[in-house]
Design a protein around this motif. Structure first.
Motif, PDB file in Angstrom:
ATOM      1  N   UNK A 249       0.865  -1.154   0.015  1.00 62.05           N
ATOM      2  CA  UNK A 249      -0.111  -0.113   0.060  1.00 62.05           C
ATOM      3  C   UNK A 249       0.988   1.347   0.022  1.00 62.05           C
ATOM      4  N   UNK A 250       1.910   1.387   0.919  1.00 60.60           N
ATOM      5  CA  UNK A 250       2.888   2.505   0.875  1.00 60.60           C
ATOM      6  C   UNK A 250       3.750   2.566  -0.489  1.00 60.60           C
ATOM      7  N   UNK A 251       3.797   1.564  -1.185  1.00 64.70           N
ATOM      8  CA  UNK A 251       4.591   1.512  -2.599  1.00 64.70           C
ATOM      9  C   UNK A 251       3.640   2.488  -3.400  1.00 64.70           C
ATOM     10  N   UNK A 252       2.313   2.075  -3.432  1.00 69.98           N
ATOM     11  CA  UNK A 252       1.359   2.860  -4.546  1.00 69.98           C
ATOM     12  C   UNK A 252       1.351   4.203  -3.957  1.00 69.98           C
ATOM     13  N   UNK A 253       1.516   4.529  -2.490  1.00 69.55           N
ATOM     14  CA  UNK A 253       1.480   5.978  -2.220  1.00 69.55           C
ATOM     15  C   UNK A 253       2.588   6.835  -2.400  1.00 69.55           C
ATOM     16  N   UNK A 254       3.942   6.038  -2.344  1.00 64.44           N
ATOM     17  CA  UNK A 254       5.092   6.750  -3.085  1.00 64.44           C
ATOM     18  C   UNK A 254       5.229   7.155  -4.694  1.00 64.44           C
ATOM     19  N   UNK A 255       4.301   5.956  -5.183  1.00 65.03           N
ATOM     20  CA  UNK A 255       4.339   6.233  -6.678  1.00 65.03           C
ATOM     21  C   UNK A 255       3.339   7.312  -6.843  1.00 65.03           C
ATOM     22  N   UNK A 256       2.320   7.617  -6.029  1.00 60.25           N
ATOM     23  CA  UNK A 256       1.473   8.772  -6.377  1.00 60.25           C
ATOM     24  C   UNK A 256       2.206   9.972  -5.716  1.00 60.25           C
ATOM     25  N   UNK A 257       2.924   9.946  -4.732  1.00 64.34           N
ATOM     26  CA  UNK A 257       3.656  11.161  -4.356  1.00 64.34           C
ATOM     27  C   UNK A 257       4.521  11.687  -5.550  1.00 64.34           C
ATOM     28  N   UNK A 258       5.299  10.770  -6.064  1.00 65.13           N
ATOM     29  CA  UNK A 258       6.153  10.989  -7.208  1.00 65.13           C
ATOM     30  C   UNK A 258       5.555  11.896  -8.125  1.00 65.13           C
ATOM     31  N   UNK A 259       4.346  11.418  -8.646  1.00 65.57           N
ATOM     32  CA  UNK A 259       3.613  12.071  -9.765  1.00 65.57           C
ATOM     33  C   UNK A 259       3.166  13.337  -9.194  1.00 65.57           C
ATOM     34  N   UNK A 260       2.535  13.500  -7.901  1.00 69.86           N
ATOM     35  CA  UNK A 260       2.177  14.705  -7.472  1.00 69.86           C
ATOM     36  C   UNK A 260       3.143  15.807  -7.356  1.00 69.86           C
ATOM     37  N   UNK A 261       4.298  15.296  -7.249  1.00 73.88           N
ATOM     38  CA  UNK A 261       5.486  16.186  -7.008  1.00 73.88           C
ATOM     39  C   UNK A 261       5.750  17.001  -8.269  1.00 73.88           C
ATOM     40  N   UNK A 262       5.720  16.193  -9.501  1.00 73.71           N
ATOM     41  CA  UNK A 262       6.005  16.816 -10.684  1.00 73.71           C
ATOM     42  C   UNK A 262       4.600  17.478 -11.342  1.00 73.71           C
ATOM     43  N   UNK A 263       3.469  17.067 -10.794  1.00 73.52           N
ATOM     44  CA  UNK A 263       2.275  17.878 -11.157  1.00 73.52           C
ATOM     45  C   UNK A 263       2.116  19.138 -10.506  1.00 73.52           C
ATOM     46  N   UNK A 264       2.636  19.116  -9.295  1.00 79.69           N
ATOM     47  CA  UNK A 264       2.584  20.461  -8.522  1.00 79.69           C
ATOM     48  C   UNK A 264       3.558  21.490  -9.091  1.00 79.69           C
ATOM     49  N   UNK A 265       4.552  20.952  -9.328  1.00 82.25           N
ATOM     50  CA  UNK A 265       5.725  21.923  -9.665  1.00 82.25           C
ATOM     51  C   UNK A 265       5.339  22.356 -11.129  1.00 82.25           C
TER      52      UNK A 265
END
Length: 327
Positions: free
Chosen positions: A181-197
């Protein structure tokens, strides 16, 4: 023959190199929830207390709703005011991945929960007053706001409002629980970092074209919006986390990420909280390195996604005069 009726997108002729760099970053990071063996977390899940399970269920329900908002309305709203054809292509990519994120939570539910429990989770998301408040607030801006206001709403959603939910899986990951579950969240976090930037960078381009008077007016609106969203987020956080005693630590994490959202927009941080104030177990979970789940065939998500570096403070300052921006 009519000329320029419709223009083909030409990736060999760029108006903004950031569009191409972001496209390449996002495609390099592509992933799907079906590659993560969530069933391996069932042993951890069965040992968790009812209170801990409820927190997990509700935060993921909330994240599902917000990702649905972002995929169905957010990116479509931003596409109405693109500066380049390539920007539209990047936003198409982001829109699809937001749908992947929303689906990922359903994959988690179908693994950990019964159909009746899943029904109860979604009923809660549809009726929780604080969750619905922030969804409505952001959606109103998507529907009625200016081009720059819409970008602010998107950045606040992805770099701030998601994080009351992200805290829970990062906490358990840091304690060697619910690793997949945490692995999925880390993948989402990685996406959101780029989206927000990226969206923050596009905001800065438009903001810098405004008069000094208009900039001051927009800044005032931005900080008023942040105060309003944070006040609601405090209530949401207490509602979710008081039962397990985590609320104050989560609020520190939220304030830290609110500052990150402001940095994405090229604005000064508002709160005094820094990375040093956040629970180190949770901060460690933000690292975007990924695990390889299939040793023999080498097709784990880390192998497929390549070597993607985590975001750092400098990444939130694209297009900003770093001499004037506060870190």
């Amino acid at each position: 023959m009519t000329e320029d009726f419709y223009r083909a997108i030409n990736w060999n002729e760029l108006e903004d190199q950031i569009d191409k760099a972001t496209w390449e970053k996002l495609t390099e990071q592509f992933w799907l929830d079906t590659r993560i063996p969530l069933s391996n977390d069932l042993a951890d899940w069965r040992k968790m207390s009812p209170q801990d399970k409820l927190v997990v269920e509700h935060v993921f329900g909330g994240l599902t709703l917000l990702d649905t908002l972002q995929s169905q309305d957010g990116m479509a709203s931003l596409m109405k005011n693109v500066r380049t054809q390539h920007e539209r292509a990047v936003l198409n990519n982001i829109q699809f991945m937001e749908s992947v994120h929303a689906k990922s939570y359903s994959s988690i539910f179908s693994t950990l929960n019964t159909p009746k429990e899943i029904e109860e989770i979604f009923a809660w998301t549809h009726h929780d007053q604080y969750l619905q408040y922030k969804a409505q607030k952001i959606d109103e801006i998507y529907l009625q706001g200016t081009s720059l206001q819409k970008k602010v709403a998107s950045v606040f959603l992805e770099t701030f409002l998601f994080y009351s939910g992200f805290y829970t899986p990062l906490y358990w990951l840091g304690h060697n629980k619910l690793a997949n579950v945490g692995e999925i969240i880390k993948l989402i976090l990685r996406d959101e970092s780029v989206h927000g930037t990226y969206i923050g960078y596009k905001f800065q381009l438009g903001f810098n074209e405004l008069s000094t008077e208009k900039q001051a007016e927009l800044k005032s609106w931005i900080y008023d919006l942040l105060y309003d969203l944070y006040e609601n987020e405090e209530k949401y956080t207490h509602e979710l986390y008081d039962q397990v005693g985590w609320a104050e630590k989560v609020l520190v994490f939220l304030r830290y990420n609110a500052n990150k959202a402001l940095m994405n927009l090229g604005l000064e941080p508002l709160f005094p909280d820094t990375a040093d104030d956040v629970d180190p177990v949770v901060m460690n979970g933000i690292s975007t390195s990924t695990a390889n789940h299939d040793f023999f065939s080498q097709v784990g998500n880390g192998y497929l996604l390549g070597d993607v570096e985590p975001m750092n403070d400098a990444d939130y300052l694209i297009g900003v005069d770093t001499q004037t921006a506060k870190h």
